[in-house]
Design a protein around this motif. Sequence first.
Motif, PDB file in Angstrom:
ATOM      1  N   UNK A 106     -15.423  20.343  39.241  1.00  0.00           N
ATOM      2  CA  UNK A 106     -15.520  21.229  40.400  1.00  0.00           C
ATOM      3  C   UNK A 106     -15.546  22.695  39.973  1.00  0.00           C
ATOM      4  N   UNK A 107     -14.762  23.035  38.956  1.00  0.00           N
ATOM      5  CA  UNK A 107     -14.701  24.439  38.535  1.00  0.00           C
ATOM      6  C   UNK A 107     -15.965  24.884  37.811  1.00  0.00           C
ATOM      7  N   UNK A 108     -16.737  23.911  37.256  1.00  0.00           N
ATOM      8  CA  UNK A 108     -17.927  24.272  36.472  1.00  0.00           C
ATOM      9  C   UNK A 108     -19.223  24.105  37.268  1.00  0.00           C
ATOM     10  N   UNK A 109     -19.173  23.460  38.429  1.00  0.00           N
ATOM     11  CA  UNK A 109     -20.383  23.251  39.218  1.00  0.00           C
ATOM     12  C   UNK A 109     -20.987  24.595  39.626  1.00  0.00           C
ATOM     13  N   UNK A 110     -22.265  24.804  39.247  1.00  0.00           N
ATOM     14  CA  UNK A 110     -22.960  26.038  39.594  1.00  0.00           C
ATOM     15  C   UNK A 110     -22.645  27.216  38.697  1.00  0.00           C
ATOM     16  N   UNK A 111     -21.795  27.006  37.685  1.00  0.00           N
ATOM     17  CA  UNK A 111     -21.441  28.091  36.769  1.00  0.00           C
ATOM     18  C   UNK A 111     -22.451  28.157  35.616  1.00  0.00           C
ATOM     19  N   UNK A 112     -22.625  29.335  34.992  1.00  0.00           N
ATOM     20  CA  UNK A 112     -23.550  29.437  33.854  1.00  0.00           C
ATOM     21  C   UNK A 112     -23.005  28.698  32.637  1.00  0.00           C
ATOM     22  N   UNK A 113     -23.915  28.106  31.882  1.00  0.00           N
ATOM     23  CA  UNK A 113     -23.539  27.335  30.696  1.00  0.00           C
ATOM     24  C   UNK A 113     -22.851  28.212  29.656  1.00  0.00           C
ATOM     25  N   UNK A 114     -23.123  29.526  29.676  1.00  0.00           N
ATOM     26  CA  UNK A 114     -22.549  30.436  28.682  1.00  0.00           C
ATOM     27  C   UNK A 114     -21.021  30.457  28.715  1.00  0.00           C
ATOM     28  N   UNK A 115     -20.405  30.055  29.830  1.00  0.00           N
ATOM     29  CA  UNK A 115     -18.949  30.051  29.906  1.00  0.00           C
ATOM     30  C   UNK A 115     -18.327  29.114  28.882  1.00  0.00           C
ATOM     31  N   UNK A 116     -19.105  28.140  28.397  1.00  0.00           N
ATOM     32  CA  UNK A 116     -18.589  27.169  27.437  1.00  0.00           C
ATOM     33  C   UNK A 116     -18.802  27.615  26.000  1.00  0.00           C
TER      34      UNK A 116
END
Length: 602
Positions: free
Chosen positions: A293-303
Amino acid sequence: MESTFEDVSHKLQISYRLLFERNPLPMWVYDVKTLRMLAVNAAALAQYGYSKQEFVGLTLLDLHYEGDIAQLNEHLKLPIGTQPATRLWRHKHRNGDLIEVEMVTEELELDGLHASMALVRDLTEQRRSEQEKQDLPQRLAITLESITDAFFTLDLDRRFTYVNSRAEAFFSARRAELLGCSVLEKLPGSIRTVFQCECDRALAESKKMNFELYCASLGLWLEADVYPSALGLAVYFRDVSEKHAADQCLLEKRETLAAVINSTNNAVISTGQEGLIKIFNPGAERIFRRTRESMQGQPLELLLPERFRATHAQHLRSFGESPGSSRMMGLGLVKGLRSDGQEIDLEATITQVTVNQKLILIVNLKDVSERVRTEAESEQSRLQLSELTKRLMTQEKTLVKRVAQALHDQLGQTMAAIRMAHETIMTLQRDKATSGIDRLQAQMGKLISQGIRQVRQVLVDLRPPLLEEHGLAAALDNELRNRSLTQPQIDISISVKPEIASLRWPSEVEYAAFMVAREAIENSLRHSGATSLSVSLYGEALSLHLEVSDNGIGIAPGGMQKTGHLGILSMQERAHTVGATVTIDSGEAYGTSVSFSWQPTP
């Protein structure tokens, strides 16, 4: 004398000019006797495609269709005054097209000349329209019969008013048996109620209804379209069992794929080309310690660690625009960032697929942090072991040299002195010794000679003859000559080109190559059962290649991993300490080949 075209035109201009020239309907005048055209108006020229000069050169027969000429002749044979004023004819356009016309004629007398004036109305479009109206029911029937769906119409009481052949097959009844009957009586009970409810809705809401229903008696999925009108309903039934099965199969595949994605330990992440996360599976949650839920729609760069984020978006766009469908990310490994800030090592593969004309990027990530750590520790241990081996090899070479020196300078000299003392004693006691003493003296002499030979052999084993003074080629040649003396039944040979024989390489490389060759030769002579053995030496100033081959039984699969083959390990370690490699090619009943290769590290 016949009137000319100019005479007729003059008279017409006087009495009929306005009527003739400006009439919107085609008109012309022809000589009843010769049927030659005498005059024509603009509407007729436009309808038939002729110029005025061309038209006046025609006869009435030229305008009529060949199939009507016989009727025209019969018509013209009738006495003047008895011919029908109005007839339907088929005329020809200048380009050959047929024109259906209604022609009205009026007889004229001009200066004694019997003429007739024709007024023509084009009926081509009217005829075509009438024909289309006549053909419409037939075309409609053909169209309805060609429909691959079961099609039928119902009145407001749900009784059949039309049934096509497909509907006959569906209801298993002939058309005559269905017309006038209630559709509800003919439908299987499993779909009757649903069908009736949807028909009621279509009429009540005055809109088309589309629905699916399962006919258990036929084992079919049907899709129905119901169209309401003031007269009743038009209904289409089509068999969608294959489509339904395909949809079900697709659903099962999607569920299976979802199960695979959710059950894998790897992180599976999908994004659009813009890099926003759409799928974040449980493996990704476990590896990155973040929730879906926290990563849905977030940019892949956060990882990614922050130092890699600036270039990642560009790399992602470049891959999306490239023709390749899949590749490794990074140089085999990439860095990931957990929610707690811990960096991890990942093996990453990125794949692009197109779904509904949209580009989807799928990233598969495997956490290899523990493996990378273990490999780093193993590499460190290997480097330490290599350094230790190198030091041991150096110490071995130094120790061997010192032992060889001691054997030669001390034990060798001592053995020589013992021989001299023994020979002196034998000379002094030549006349006094008994037979028993002579026997002991002879035995002592043999033992002294054997000891000297053994010391010399040890020296040969410890310090390869000629290696330091004359190089590797000479030392190998001497080694093989000595082996030939002890193993005359084996064909032993060496191949060295003349330009190679005088080359010298670093002393530690030559020593390692010689010791590897000696170990390989010893293994071949003792274990292979070979009848021939060859040694090849080739290379250049900055490369050395040595190969020992035999035609023996070879090494059985897995034999090189057995503990009894420490000689192979020794060869590999010796080569490794000088930056060389040893490869062993062996197969059952195919002999064995041991290769030593060296090139200086750039």
